[in-house]
Design an enzyme around this catalytic site. Sequence first.
Site, PDB file in Angstrom:
ATOM      1  N   ASN A  20       0.868  -1.178   0.000  1.00  0.00           N
ATOM      2  CA  ASN A  20       0.000   0.000   0.000  1.00  0.00           C
ATOM      3  C   ASN A  20       0.910   1.235   0.000  1.00  0.00           C
ATOM      4  O   ASN A  20       1.434   1.624   1.039  1.00  0.00           O
ATOM      5  CB  ASN A  20      -0.876  -0.061   1.258  1.00  0.00           C
ATOM      6  CG  ASN A  20      -1.812   1.121   1.373  1.00  0.00           C
ATOM      7  OD1 ASN A  20      -1.779   2.038   0.545  1.00  0.00           O
ATOM      8  ND2 ASN A  20      -2.637   1.107   2.404  1.00  0.00           N
TER       9      ASN A  20
ATOM     10  N   ARG B 249      -2.646  -2.171  -3.318  1.00  0.00           N
ATOM     11  CA  ARG B 249      -3.798  -1.304  -3.102  1.00  0.00           C
ATOM     12  C   ARG B 249      -3.620  -0.095  -4.025  1.00  0.00           C
ATOM     13  O   ARG B 249      -2.640   0.647  -3.898  1.00  0.00           O
ATOM     14  CB  ARG B 249      -3.846  -0.838  -1.649  1.00  0.00           C
ATOM     15  CG  ARG B 249      -5.007   0.078  -1.419  1.00  0.00           C
ATOM     16  CD  ARG B 249      -4.986   0.654  -0.031  1.00  0.00           C
ATOM     17  NE  ARG B 249      -6.164   1.476   0.173  1.00  0.00           N
ATOM     18  CZ  ARG B 249      -6.267   2.380   1.120  1.00  0.00           C
ATOM     19  NH1 ARG B 249      -5.263   2.573   1.943  1.00  0.00           N
ATOM     20  NH2 ARG B 249      -7.361   3.083   1.252  1.00  0.00           N
TER      21      ARG B 249
ATOM     22  N   HIS C 206     -12.218   3.965  -0.108  1.00  0.00           N
ATOM     23  CA  HIS C 206     -12.407   2.997   0.998  1.00  0.00           C
ATOM     24  C   HIS C 206     -13.302   1.826   0.568  1.00  0.00           C
ATOM     25  O   HIS C 206     -13.922   1.174   1.406  1.00  0.00           O
ATOM     26  CB  HIS C 206     -13.082   3.654   2.233  1.00  0.00           C
ATOM     27  CG  HIS C 206     -12.221   4.623   2.965  1.00  0.00           C
ATOM     28  ND1 HIS C 206     -12.746   5.765   3.541  1.00  0.00           N
ATOM     29  CD2 HIS C 206     -10.903   4.639   3.232  1.00  0.00           C
ATOM     30  CE1 HIS C 206     -11.766   6.432   4.131  1.00  0.00           C
ATOM     31  NE2 HIS C 206     -10.640   5.779   3.945  1.00  0.00           N
TER      32      HIS C 206
ATOM     33  N   ARG D 142      -8.538  16.641   7.051  1.00  0.00           N
ATOM     34  CA  ARG D 142      -9.264  17.101   5.859  1.00  0.00           C
ATOM     35  C   ARG D 142     -10.582  17.750   6.254  1.00  0.00           C
ATOM     36  O   ARG D 142     -11.251  17.275   7.170  1.00  0.00           O
ATOM     37  CB  ARG D 142      -9.542  15.920   4.913  1.00  0.00           C
ATOM     38  CG  ARG D 142      -8.311  15.472   4.167  1.00  0.00           C
ATOM     39  CD  ARG D 142      -8.598  14.229   3.335  1.00  0.00           C
ATOM     40  NE  ARG D 142      -7.719  13.146   3.725  1.00  0.00           N
ATOM     41  CZ  ARG D 142      -7.905  11.866   3.405  1.00  0.00           C
ATOM     42  NH1 ARG D 142      -8.940  11.507   2.681  1.00  0.00           N
ATOM     43  NH2 ARG D 142      -7.048  10.961   3.806  1.00  0.00           N
TER      44      ARG D 142
END
Length: 404
Positions: free
Chosen positions: A15, A94, A183, A244
């Site tokens: 990842n 990923r 996600h 964020r």
Amino acid sequence: MPLQPSSPHHVLVLNCGSSSLKFAILDAQTSDEVISGLAERLGSDTPSIKYKFQGKKTVVELDKGQAHANAIDTLVKLIKDHSLAENLIAVGHRVVHGGEHFTKSVLIDESVIEGITKAAALAPLHGHANLLGIAAAQASFKGLPQIAVFDTAFHQTMEQVAYLYALPYKLYTDYGVRRYGFHGTSHYYVASQTAKLLEKPLEHSNFISAHLGNGCSVCAIKNGISVDTSMGLTPLEGLMMGTRSGDIDPGLFNFLTTQLDYSAAQIDDLLNKESGLLGISELSNDCRTIEDAAVTGNKRAMLALDMFCYRLAKQIAAFMVPIQRLDALIFTGGIGENSDIIRQKVIKQLAFLGLDCDEQANLNARFGSEGIISSAHANTTAVVMPTNEEWVIARDAATIAQEQ
Ligand code: ADP
């Protein structure tokens, strides 16, 4: 196709973030972890790799400036030193953005690289890192099938009414400007595990899953498929997150540029790195630190938590529109799996949906335990379901590798 029980089934899961590389070798059948670790601050003055093997944690300092390819070289050496290469059957990557092209996991070949490169225009930081990781792994693990698993793929079942922005249609047709969602592997995994827990077929289940980690998103799942999700073109849209902002008025751009002289890069940093829990609390992006401060009466920490929960509850309520009937609300991710405070605050605001929290069950659900946290007289179930994105990636990679 099910995995063949007799064959080896260890998968290296990679990842790659912009300056980090998370890795793990997992058994695709059992989810048992053989080794796991994180290379961080890649490309900086102090890059390092920390990993856990047979319960022991080790940190290896890398040379100044070393980046993804060097981290993968070190990882290859680790794998060889610990004799872990023999049972590896695949490498699973990923990949954050698969654009519209990738609706499921795929074996990586030239055309897939082209597709990922095209989608990377929509998420340059993540996309570039993913491509670096794939190239380095291809060079180091020659002969092993490499599989891409996309964060966006699960949401490709959304309909236009959900995925389009109310912008000129040409921006969508010519440049792919639309909502994609992220996600996806996590939302899919927790939905299928929740269906098992509730002994209900996934294809007849309506869930809303809340993945609450450093990044946060909610997914509306109707009859087992994603019909809407809170993240959009990029992982910035939707919920308030660690750093964020989530949803803001797009008019803010004009204000920041004309009144405060912000550049595009400064606005990007402001919204991605300086906002969310950190921006409001001015303390931390880490939910634990904020909860601890809130307990001692820190007003801004309390406000940050209240905003986080209010915005989350509002998004969950909005997702009743596409699904109409809710079989279970699912909490997952570091915050969703551990924060009884946030779960309780959110459920309280959603009492009108028939949700009610069992105080003790809610307190007990942490450190990777799954379970129902709604009370006996609640009309709607709430569950905590630990996510395991690595395992989904390992399973997909193993399945595709065995088909070759
Ligand atoms: P990532 O999105 O990077 O995978 P995680 O899913 O690990 O992140 O989630 C990280 C978040 O989970 C952090 O905000 C952290 O504070 C929060 N978290 C972890 N443990 C707890 C806990 N016991 N209570 C509250 N929050 C927690």
